[in-house]
Design a protein around this motif. Structure first.
Motif, PDB file in Angstrom:
ATOM      1  N   LEU A   1      -1.161   6.710   9.186  1.00 51.58           N
ATOM      2  CA  LEU A   1      -0.395   7.409   8.153  1.00 51.58           C
ATOM      3  C   LEU A   1      -1.100   7.320   6.806  1.00 51.58           C
ATOM      4  O   LEU A   1      -1.249   8.317   6.098  1.00 51.58           O
ATOM      5  CB  LEU A   1       1.011   6.815   8.059  1.00 51.58           C
ATOM      6  CG  LEU A   1       1.915   7.382   6.956  1.00 51.58           C
ATOM      7  CD1 LEU A   1       2.108   8.888   7.126  1.00 51.58           C
ATOM      8  CD2 LEU A   1       3.257   6.669   6.951  1.00 51.58           C
ATOM      9  N   LEU A   2      -1.556   6.127   6.451  1.00 49.82           N
ATOM     10  CA  LEU A   2      -2.241   5.960   5.172  1.00 49.82           C
ATOM     11  C   LEU A   2      -3.522   6.783   5.150  1.00 49.82           C
ATOM     12  O   LEU A   2      -3.875   7.396   4.134  1.00 49.82           O
ATOM     13  CB  LEU A   2      -2.553   4.479   4.927  1.00 49.82           C
ATOM     14  CG  LEU A   2      -3.013   4.145   3.510  1.00 49.82           C
ATOM     15  CD1 LEU A   2      -1.880   4.343   2.518  1.00 49.82           C
ATOM     16  CD2 LEU A   2      -3.539   2.729   3.420  1.00 49.82           C
TER      17      LEU A   2
ATOM     18  N   SER B   1       3.428   6.126  -5.800  1.00 50.88           N
ATOM     19  CA  SER B   1       4.584   5.676  -5.023  1.00 50.88           C
ATOM     20  C   SER B   1       5.189   4.382  -5.560  1.00 50.88           C
ATOM     21  O   SER B   1       6.274   3.985  -5.124  1.00 50.88           O
ATOM     22  CB  SER B   1       4.193   5.497  -3.549  1.00 50.88           C
ATOM     23  OG  SER B   1       3.150   4.542  -3.421  1.00 50.88           O
ATOM     24  N   GLY B   2       4.493   3.700  -6.480  1.00 52.13           N
ATOM     25  CA  GLY B   2       5.069   2.499  -7.091  1.00 52.13           C
ATOM     26  C   GLY B   2       4.513   1.189  -6.589  1.00 52.13           C
ATOM     27  O   GLY B   2       5.176   0.149  -6.685  1.00 52.13           O
ATOM     28  N   LYS B   3       3.295   1.201  -6.056  1.00 49.84           N
ATOM     29  CA  LYS B   3       2.701  -0.029  -5.523  1.00 49.84           C
ATOM     30  C   LYS B   3       2.588  -1.112  -6.606  1.00 49.84           C
ATOM     31  O   LYS B   3       3.031  -2.250  -6.421  1.00 49.84           O
ATOM     32  CB  LYS B   3       1.311   0.264  -4.933  1.00 49.84           C
ATOM     33  CG  LYS B   3       1.309   1.290  -3.833  1.00 49.84           C
ATOM     34  CD  LYS B   3      -0.062   1.456  -3.206  1.00 49.84           C
ATOM     35  CE  LYS B   3      -1.083   2.049  -4.145  1.00 49.84           C
ATOM     36  NZ  LYS B   3      -0.786   3.458  -4.489  1.00 49.84           N
ATOM     37  N   SER B   4       1.977  -0.753  -7.735  1.00 51.13           N
ATOM     38  CA  SER B   4       1.811  -1.720  -8.819  1.00 51.13           C
ATOM     39  C   SER B   4       3.159  -2.114  -9.409  1.00 51.13           C
ATOM     40  O   SER B   4       3.351  -3.264  -9.833  1.00 51.13           O
ATOM     41  CB  SER B   4       0.907  -1.142  -9.914  1.00 51.13           C
ATOM     42  OG  SER B   4      -0.405  -0.932  -9.414  1.00 51.13           O
ATOM     43  N   ALA B   5       4.095  -1.172  -9.433  1.00 49.47           N
ATOM     44  CA  ALA B   5       5.427  -1.467  -9.962  1.00 49.47           C
ATOM     45  C   ALA B   5       6.130  -2.515  -9.114  1.00 49.47           C
ATOM     46  O   ALA B   5       6.748  -3.452  -9.639  1.00 49.47           O
ATOM     47  CB  ALA B   5       6.255  -0.182 -10.027  1.00 49.47           C
TER      48      ALA B   5
ATOM     49  N   THR C   1       0.840  -1.192   0.000  1.00 49.08           N
ATOM     50  CA  THR C   1       0.000   0.000   0.000  1.00 49.08           C
ATOM     51  C   THR C   1       0.877   1.243   0.000  1.00 49.08           C
ATOM     52  O   THR C   1       2.099   1.160   0.063  1.00 49.08           O
ATOM     53  CB  THR C   1      -0.973  -0.019   1.202  1.00 49.08           C
ATOM     54  OG1 THR C   1      -1.935   1.020   1.060  1.00 49.08           O
ATOM     55  CG2 THR C   1      -0.224   0.141   2.518  1.00 49.08           C
ATOM     56  N   GLY C   2       0.261   2.402  -0.092  1.00 52.73           N
ATOM     57  CA  GLY C   2       1.012   3.646  -0.117  1.00 52.73           C
ATOM     58  C   GLY C   2       0.247   4.713  -0.873  1.00 52.73           C
ATOM     59  O   GLY C   2      -0.894   4.509  -1.289  1.00 52.73           O
TER      60      GLY C   2
ATOM     61  N   VAL D   1      -2.061  -5.631  -3.853  1.00 44.03           N
ATOM     62  CA  VAL D   1      -1.945  -4.175  -3.853  1.00 44.03           C
ATOM     63  C   VAL D   1      -3.310  -3.613  -3.492  1.00 44.03           C
ATOM     64  O   VAL D   1      -4.307  -3.910  -4.159  1.00 44.03           O
ATOM     65  CB  VAL D   1      -1.511  -3.641  -5.236  1.00 44.03           C
ATOM     66  CG1 VAL D   1      -1.509  -2.113  -5.230  1.00 44.03           C
ATOM     67  CG2 VAL D   1      -0.142  -4.184  -5.616  1.00 44.03           C
ATOM     68  N   LEU D   2      -3.368  -2.860  -2.398  1.00 48.97           N
ATOM     69  CA  LEU D   2      -4.635  -2.268  -1.948  1.00 48.97           C
ATOM     70  C   LEU D   2      -4.417  -0.814  -1.566  1.00 48.97           C
ATOM     71  O   LEU D   2      -3.426  -0.474  -0.917  1.00 48.97           O
ATOM     72  CB  LEU D   2      -5.204  -3.018  -0.731  1.00 48.97           C
ATOM     73  CG  LEU D   2      -5.672  -4.460  -0.917  1.00 48.97           C
ATOM     74  CD1 LEU D   2      -6.131  -5.027   0.428  1.00 48.97           C
ATOM     75  CD2 LEU D   2      -6.806  -4.547  -1.925  1.00 48.97           C
ATOM     76  N   ASN D   3      -5.357   0.039  -1.954  1.00 48.23           N
ATOM     77  CA  ASN D   3      -5.343   1.430  -1.500  1.00 48.23           C
ATOM     78  C   ASN D   3      -6.079   1.592  -0.189  1.00 48.23           C
ATOM     79  O   ASN D   3      -5.795   2.498   0.586  1.00 48.23           O
ATOM     80  CB  ASN D   3      -5.986   2.344  -2.554  1.00 48.23           C
ATOM     81  CG  ASN D   3      -4.991   2.781  -3.614  1.00 48.23           C
ATOM     82  OD1 ASN D   3      -3.887   3.193  -3.294  1.00 48.23           O
ATOM     83  ND2 ASN D   3      -5.370   2.671  -4.868  1.00 48.23           N
ATOM     84  N   ARG D   4      -7.044   0.712   0.054  1.00 51.08           N
ATOM     85  CA  ARG D   4      -7.920   0.882   1.217  1.00 51.08           C
ATOM     86  C   ARG D   4      -7.634  -0.197   2.256  1.00 51.08           C
ATOM     87  O   ARG D   4      -7.751  -1.378   1.977  1.00 51.08           O
ATOM     88  CB  ARG D   4      -9.383   0.811   0.779  1.00 51.08           C
ATOM     89  CG  ARG D   4      -9.812   1.944  -0.128  1.00 51.08           C
ATOM     90  CD  ARG D   4     -11.202   1.699  -0.669  1.00 51.08           C
ATOM     91  NE  ARG D   4     -12.141   1.373   0.393  1.00 51.08           N
ATOM     92  CZ  ARG D   4     -13.335   1.943   0.534  1.00 51.08           C
ATOM     93  NH1 ARG D   4     -13.723   2.864  -0.319  1.00 51.08           N
ATOM     94  NH2 ARG D   4     -14.143   1.588   1.506  1.00 51.08           N
ATOM     95  N   PHE D   5      -7.279   0.251   3.451  1.00 45.10           N
ATOM     96  CA  PHE D   5      -6.997  -0.682   4.532  1.00 45.10           C
ATOM     97  C   PHE D   5      -8.233  -1.488   4.927  1.00 45.10           C
ATOM     98  O   PHE D   5      -8.123  -2.615   5.381  1.00 45.10           O
ATOM     99  CB  PHE D   5      -6.467   0.098   5.747  1.00 45.10           C
ATOM    100  CG  PHE D   5      -4.995  -0.082   5.958  1.00 45.10           C
ATOM    101  CD1 PHE D   5      -4.128  -0.174   4.880  1.00 45.10           C
ATOM    102  CD2 PHE D   5      -4.468  -0.151   7.232  1.00 45.10           C
ATOM    103  CE1 PHE D   5      -2.764  -0.327   5.070  1.00 45.10           C
ATOM    104  CE2 PHE D   5      -3.108  -0.306   7.436  1.00 45.10           C
ATOM    105  CZ  PHE D   5      -2.256  -0.398   6.356  1.00 45.10           C
TER     106      PHE D   5
END
Length: 480
Positions: free
Chosen positions: A234-235, A41-45, A36-37, A189-193
């Motif tokens: 933080l997220l 920021s490069g999550k998928s990368a 996450t991030g 890869v997740l944007n949402r916790f």
């Protein structure tokens, strides 16, 4: 996956468009990770690296499995692009219908029985004869999931797997993923916790590193409850749509002339006997122009701040204009201080009273340490909004002196901001904080800088410690 995947000081680039820098990361066979991030920021990368994508620049990578099940928007787009190329057959007077869903799923399938079961569960049985490229985005996503899950992967990489799925399909997918955790390591890869499955064991948090790069900033074991809570916070601060809350109309400060600078120092000098600390400093702070003031110990940072706040004995022998007042013309120190929000380590040391988190924020309306006045409903509502922004709503009634050092600092910044002061002075706000709490404070400062009413003056030792939104810099030098 029989062995660990290990990235050591690993840097990789993606067609010179994006770089991941100096990644140190180990994935054990029994672990399930979420990446996450922040956006960009490069999550998928980072997830794609595990599938062998990207050009290695330096470092080492070992243990990548040969069979990887990958579901991502990039892989989905690539598959659709291949199908669209079949339209080139038109030049041969042949109408290209594209690959049917049946072939897309079952050709070279490692587990046809599972694939057939998932086709039924995903509700795709009636689409098996349809061309893959004729499917909706959501239907295409389901085909990608079935292909990956039925490939008997040694590692399953799922980039935002829950996006676009209806509630029933989402529940079914989560149930299936939970059923294979003992045999298939997963990286999501997740944007949402709040979408994180309960079986996830570890979290990797990425941050931007320059305008076209990313870095792995934190790796957290989910069993470490305090570290996990800080990462969640933080997220939340980095990605929430919540804005800086409005102020209480009853506590609104007098309006300033928007055409006038907030602060103007002309040839400001601070000296003790023959020792000159600050020599003829000219500095103007305009509304909405955020500043970073840096310099080593003894360079005069604190002295310059006290000239602005009116606490320095030499402010009356200097040419100082603040908030519409020319210093020394009969104004009181409180006429100046009402326009300033101030946070420092020394304030945190002084704020040792045992009041609730909510009341610490409300005390900012009264410029008091502690609460000695009954608060209004409007003030309580605004304090609740600040707690929501900070990701601390569940701690509204907790005593301030029982919180971590970092959370105390966040609350004191909110306390300084409740009246929307024209100038917010943050004097070494990250002093004494570990890296995670430092990132929390910087994320909150970024939120404040994105607002329109308060100008931020961020004071620290290091000029390179930059914050998004702050574009003006003054570095003081220590006189020899």
């Amino acid at each position: 996956m029989d062995s660990r995947i290990c990235l050591e000081n690993f840097s990789v680039n993606f067609d010179e468009r994006f770089h991941l820098n100096n990644i140190d990361w180990t994935i054990e066979p029994s672990q399930h990770w979420v990446i996450t991030g922040t956006n960009g920021s490069g999550k998928s990368a980072l997830a794609a690296v595990l599938a062998g994508v990207g050009e290695m620049e330096s470092g080492q990578i070992s243990g990548l499995p040969s069979r990887v099940g990958l579901v991502s928007f990039e892989a989905q787009a690539e598959l659709i692009a291949k199908e669209l190329k079949k339209d080139d057959a038109d030049i041969m007077d042949v109408i290209a219908i594209g690959t049917p869903v049946q072939e897309m799923i079952f050709e070279n399938c490692a587990d046809p029985e599972l694939a057939a079961e998932l086709v039924e569960k995903f509700g795709l049985s009636h689409l098996l004869d349809r061309a893959f490229r004729k499917l909706s985005t959501g239907e295409t996503r389901k085909v990608m999931l079935i292909r990956a899950l039925s490939s008997k992967p040694d590692l399953l990489i799922l980039d935002e797997p829950f996006d676009g799925l209806d509630a029933d399909t989402l529940a079914m997918l989560q149930q299936h993923l939970a059923s294979i955790i003992d045999t298939t390591p997963m990286v999501m890869v997740l944007n949402r916790f709040d979408e994180m499955p309960s079986f996830i064991t570890h979290v990797a948090y990425l941050e931007k590193d320059g305008h076209d790069g990313g870095k792995l900033a934190f790796k957290v074991d989910r069993k470490d409850e305090s570290a996990f809570a800080e990462l969640y916070q933080l997220l939340h601060l980095k990605t929430t749509d919540l804005q800086v809350p409005e102020t209480d109309p009853a506590s609104k400060l007098p309006a300033l002339d928007p055409q006038q600078p907030l602060v103007k120092l002309t040839d400001a000098t601070i000296k003790y006997d023959d020792t000159v600390i600050v020599d003829k400093l000219n500095w103007t702070i305009e509304p909405g122009k955020h500043w970073q003031l840096s310099g080593p110990n003894g360079s005069g940072k604190t002295g310059v701040l006290s000239l602005i706040t009116g606490d320095h004995p030499q402010c009356y022998v200097n040419d100082i204009f603040v908030f519409g007042f020319q210093r020394g013309n009969g104004e009181s120190i409180w006429q100046i201080k009402q326009f300033i929000g101030y946070v420092s380590t020394s304030l945190q040391w002084e704020y040792r009273v045992s009041v609730s988190c909510k009341n610490v924020i409300i005390s900012g309306f009264y410029d008091s340490i502690g609460m000695y006045t009954k608060s209004t409903d409007s003030q309580k509502k605004i304090a609740d909004e600040w707690l929501a922004l900070l990701g601390m709503s569940d701690r509204a009634d907790q005593p301030f002196n029982k919180l971590s050092y970092g959370d105390q600092r966040l609350l004191l910044i909110a306390r300084a901001m409740v009246k929307h002061p024209p100038l917010l002075i943050l004097d070494e706000p990250c002093l004494g904080l570990d890296d995670m709490n430092r990132q929390l404070v910087l994320a909150l400062i970024e939120k404040i800088c994105a607002g329109k009413e308060t100008t931020v003056l961020y004071v620290n030792h290091h000029a390179e410690d930059q914050i998004a939104g702050i574009e003006n810099y003054l570095a003081l030098q220590k006189n020899a």
